[in-house]
Design a protein around this motif. Sequence first.
Motif, short mmCIF file in Angstrom:
data_model
loop_
_atom_site.label_atom_id
_atom_site.label_comp_id
_atom_site.label_asym_id
_atom_site.label_seq_id
_atom_site.Cartn_x
_atom_site.Cartn_y
_atom_site.Cartn_z
N VAL A 12 0.92 -1.12 0.07
CA VAL A 12 0.03 -0.02 0.07
C VAL A 12 0.97 1.10 -0.02
N GLY A 13 2.04 1.28 0.68
CA GLY A 13 2.83 2.32 0.86
C GLY A 13 3.44 2.58 -0.47
N LEU A 15 2.57 1.74 -3.69
CA LEU A 15 1.46 2.30 -4.57
C LEU A 15 0.98 3.64 -4.27
N GLY A 16 1.06 4.07 -2.88
CA GLY A 16 0.75 5.31 -2.68
C GLY A 16 1.67 6.22 -3.26
N VAL A 17 2.95 5.88 -2.96
CA VAL A 17 4.26 6.90 -3.40
C VAL A 17 4.17 6.94 -4.80
N LEU A 19 1.61 6.64 -6.96
CA LEU A 19 0.29 7.29 -7.60
C LEU A 19 0.09 8.62 -7.25
N ILE A 20 0.57 8.75 -5.79
CA ILE A 20 0.40 10.23 -5.31
C ILE A 20 1.35 11.12 -5.55
#
Length: 51
Positions: A12-13, A15-17, A19-20
């Motif tokens: 999740v981390g 993917l967050g880095v 994408l965001i």
Amino acid sequence: MDVPLWLALLVVGLLGVKLIRPPWWLIAVLLLGGYLLVDSLLAPVIDPALK
């Protein structure tokens, strides 16, 4: 399927880095702040809110 918590958080981390695209200093501050809160006097107050 049982997935270890550390693996789920890592995925999740990452993917967050990707994408965001938050700044790296913000990621470091959040990780360090979370690490320091775990051993602080506020930990018993925060723990029930997260469950």
